[in-house]
Write a protein that holds these residues in place. Sequence first.
Motif, PDB file in Angstrom:
ATOM      1  N   UNK A 127     -11.833   3.564  -0.959  1.00 20.00           N
ATOM      2  CA  UNK A 127     -12.059   3.344  -2.393  1.00 20.00           C
ATOM      3  C   UNK A 127     -10.790   3.500  -3.195  1.00 20.00           C
ATOM      4  N   UNK A 128      -9.804   4.164  -2.605  1.00 18.47           N
ATOM      5  CA  UNK A 128      -8.500   4.239  -3.268  1.00 18.47           C
ATOM      6  C   UNK A 128      -7.421   4.122  -2.191  1.00 18.47           C
ATOM      7  N   UNK A 129      -6.237   3.649  -2.573  1.00 19.55           N
ATOM      8  CA  UNK A 129      -5.189   3.437  -1.570  1.00 19.55           C
ATOM      9  C   UNK A 129      -4.733   4.742  -0.928  1.00 19.55           C
ATOM     10  N   UNK A 130      -4.267   4.641   0.299  1.00 19.39           N
ATOM     11  CA  UNK A 130      -3.846   5.806   1.072  1.00 19.39           C
ATOM     12  C   UNK A 130      -2.413   5.573   1.569  1.00 19.39           C
ATOM     13  N   UNK A 131      -1.695   6.678   1.747  1.00 18.23           N
ATOM     14  CA  UNK A 131      -0.326   6.599   2.282  1.00 18.23           C
ATOM     15  C   UNK A 131      -0.358   6.887   3.776  1.00 18.23           C
ATOM     16  N   UNK A 152      -3.839  -4.181   4.439  1.00 22.47           N
ATOM     17  CA  UNK A 152      -2.648  -3.799   3.669  1.00 22.47           C
ATOM     18  C   UNK A 152      -2.999  -3.524   2.204  1.00 22.47           C
ATOM     19  N   UNK A 153      -4.073  -4.133   1.725  1.00 18.27           N
ATOM     20  CA  UNK A 153      -4.430  -3.979   0.306  1.00 18.27           C
ATOM     21  C   UNK A 153      -4.734  -2.524  -0.055  1.00 18.27           C
ATOM     22  N   UNK A 154      -5.140  -1.738   0.904  1.00 16.73           N
ATOM     23  CA  UNK A 154      -5.463  -0.334   0.610  1.00 16.73           C
ATOM     24  C   UNK A 154      -4.384   0.644   1.070  1.00 16.73           C
ATOM     25  N   UNK A 155      -3.204   0.097   1.387  1.00 15.87           N
ATOM     26  CA  UNK A 155      -2.088   0.983   1.768  1.00 15.87           C
ATOM     27  C   UNK A 155      -1.177   1.172   0.552  1.00 15.87           C
ATOM     28  N   UNK A 156      -1.069   2.426   0.108  1.00 16.84           N
ATOM     29  CA  UNK A 156      -0.211   2.713  -1.050  1.00 16.84           C
ATOM     30  C   UNK A 156       1.255   2.648  -0.640  1.00 16.84           C
ATOM     31  N   UNK A 157       1.570   3.215   0.516  1.00 16.29           N
ATOM     32  CA  UNK A 157       2.949   3.260   1.012  1.00 16.29           C
ATOM     33  C   UNK A 157       2.896   3.598   2.492  1.00 16.29           C
ATOM     34  N   UNK A 158       3.855   3.068   3.234  1.00 12.78           N
ATOM     35  CA  UNK A 158       3.995   3.490   4.639  1.00 12.78           C
ATOM     36  C   UNK A 158       5.335   4.207   4.743  1.00 12.78           C
ATOM     37  N   UNK A 159       5.309   5.447   5.197  1.00  9.19           N
ATOM     38  CA  UNK A 159       6.545   6.224   5.364  1.00  9.19           C
ATOM     39  C   UNK A 159       6.801   6.308   6.868  1.00  9.19           C
ATOM     40  N   UNK A 192       4.034  -6.278   4.167  1.00 10.44           N
ATOM     41  CA  UNK A 192       3.857  -6.508   2.729  1.00 10.44           C
ATOM     42  C   UNK A 192       3.573  -5.248   1.931  1.00 10.44           C
ATOM     43  N   UNK A 193       3.324  -4.131   2.615  1.00 12.69           N
ATOM     44  CA  UNK A 193       3.128  -2.865   1.889  1.00 12.69           C
ATOM     45  C   UNK A 193       4.491  -2.308   1.485  1.00 12.69           C
ATOM     46  N   UNK A 194       4.478  -1.320   0.581  1.00 13.44           N
ATOM     47  CA  UNK A 194       5.718  -0.588   0.308  1.00 13.44           C
ATOM     48  C   UNK A 194       6.057   0.237   1.553  1.00 13.44           C
ATOM     49  N   UNK A 195       7.236   0.009   2.116  1.00 18.44           N
ATOM     50  CA  UNK A 195       7.623   0.744   3.327  1.00 18.44           C
ATOM     51  C   UNK A 195       8.877   1.566   3.024  1.00 18.44           C
ATOM     52  N   UNK A 196       8.810   2.856   3.282  1.00 16.74           N
ATOM     53  CA  UNK A 196       9.978   3.723   3.098  1.00 16.74           C
ATOM     54  C   UNK A 196      10.409   4.246   4.468  1.00 16.74           C
ATOM     55  N   UNK A 197      11.670   4.015   4.784  1.00 18.68           N
ATOM     56  CA  UNK A 197      12.203   4.446   6.086  1.00 18.68           C
ATOM     57  C   UNK A 197      12.944   5.765   5.920  1.00 18.68           C
ATOM     58  N   UNK A 295      21.151 -12.364  -0.931  1.00 12.11           N
ATOM     59  CA  UNK A 295      20.802 -13.152   0.255  1.00 12.11           C
ATOM     60  C   UNK A 295      19.521 -12.655   0.916  1.00 12.11           C
ATOM     61  N   UNK A 296      19.108 -11.451   0.540  1.00 10.90           N
ATOM     62  CA  UNK A 296      17.965 -10.867   1.257  1.00 10.90           C
ATOM     63  C   UNK A 296      16.705 -10.834   0.389  1.00 10.90           C
ATOM     64  N   UNK A 297      15.562 -10.740   1.085  1.00 12.11           N
ATOM     65  CA  UNK A 297      14.299 -10.444   0.408  1.00 12.11           C
ATOM     66  C   UNK A 297      13.914  -9.046   0.877  1.00 12.11           C
ATOM     67  N   UNK A 298      14.200  -8.015   0.055  1.00 11.51           N
ATOM     68  CA  UNK A 298      13.953  -6.647   0.536  1.00 11.51           C
ATOM     69  C   UNK A 298      12.490  -6.448   0.963  1.00 11.51           C
ATOM     70  N   UNK A 299      12.297  -5.787   2.095  1.00 14.50           N
ATOM     71  CA  UNK A 299      10.936  -5.444   2.530  1.00 14.50           C
ATOM     72  C   UNK A 299      10.770  -3.943   2.697  1.00 14.50           C
ATOM     73  N   UNK A 300      11.819  -3.170   2.353  1.00 14.87           N
ATOM     74  CA  UNK A 300      11.791  -1.738   2.659  1.00 14.87           C
ATOM     75  C   UNK A 300      12.710  -0.963   1.733  1.00 14.87           C
TER      76      UNK A 300
END
Length: 321
Positions: A127-131, A152-159, A192-197, A295-300
Motif C-alpha cells: 500500500x506504500x512504497x518500500x526501500x 518497480x512501482x512500489x519500490x521507493x529506493x534500492x540501496x 527504473x527505480x531510484x538506485x543508490x550504490x 553523454x549519459x542517462x544516469x540510472x544510479x
Amino acid sequence: MRKIILDVDTGSDDAVAVMAALLAKDLKVEAICSTWGNLDIDHTTENTLRLIEAMGKGDEVPVYRGCAAPMAKFLCKDRLPLAIRPLMKDGKEVHMHEPELKLEKATIKEQDLPAPLFYIDYLLHAEEPVTLVEVGPLTSLGHALRIRPEIVKNIEEIVIMGGGDRVANCTPCAEFNIWADPEAAEIVATCGAKVTWVPLDATHAAYLTKKDCERFRAIGTFEANFAADLIEGRILAHTLGQPLAEPDAAAVHDPLCICYLIDPTVLKDVQPVEIHLGFYGVGEGETIVDRREGLITPNSYFAFDADRFKFCDILCDLFTY
Ligand code: BDR
Ligand code: CA
C-alpha cells in the motif's frame, strides 16, 4: 517510519547490518530475504534466523529463503572461477565469514514462500512504497524483476552494497556481490527505480578499527558486543589479506547501507552516474561507472566516499538502548 526489506548473505558484516536495521527506530524491517553468497544458502538462512532470535525478535520479522546460485554464470564453463587464497594465522585458516555465527541454533523457521516470490507478492500488493536494502548477490530481486517488472512501482529506493570504481576485492576489477551475479545486478541497476550504490570506495573509506570495537564493548549490549566480536574477526582477515589505510582496521560494508538510511550524509561525494556491469573475461563483475556529462542517462547514485567517524557514531547510537 520508513519500511525496508533486507536481502542478506549472513555473513559477518551482514550480521552487523541486520542488527543495525532491527535496532533503528525510524526503520521498520518488513522482512529479511536470505541469499547465497558469502556462504551457501543453508548457512546464510540459518545464520539470519539465529541472529534475529538472539536479538529477541524472532517473532517480529519473517525470513524468506532466497536463491542458492546465480542466474546464469555457473552455467557458463568459460566464466572465471573465483581464485581464493586461504588466509592463515599460526597454522590455522582465518575466514572473513565463519560458516556459523557463534550463537544458539535457531528454533524459529523460515517462511514457505521463496524470496523471489515474496518480493513479487509483497510489492504487487504494497500500500506504500518500500526501500530494498540489498547487501548480497542480487539474484532473488533479479528474478522477481524479470518475472514481474511492474513491481518497480512500489519500490521507493534500492540501496545496494556492491561494486567499486577505484577499489575492487574479489578480482582485480570486481567487487564480490556484483561478481557473484552480474546479470542480476544489471537487471536491478536498470529497473527504473531510484538506485543508490554503496560501493567499496565508500565502505573502505568508512573502515572501523580495534579502538571502535572498544567503544562498542563499552556500550555493553548484546548487539554492541557481538558486533565487536565480528568486526575484530574481520580486522584479522583484512590484516592478512586486504590491508587498509590504517593497521588494525576492517571494512564493514553492509551496515553502511543502513546508516545511510538513518543519516544520508554518512555517504560523501554521491554523484548521479550511469552504471552497467561487465559479464565476461577479465571484466567479469566490473562496475562500469559512466559519469560523462551530457553523454549519459544516469540510472544510479554512486557514493565515491564516506565518513568513517559518522558511521561509527551512528552504530554506537543504535547499539545503545
Ligand atoms: C560484500 O561481499 C560480502 O563478502 C560482504 O558481506 C559484502 O556484502 C563486500 O564485497
Ligand atoms: Ca553481504
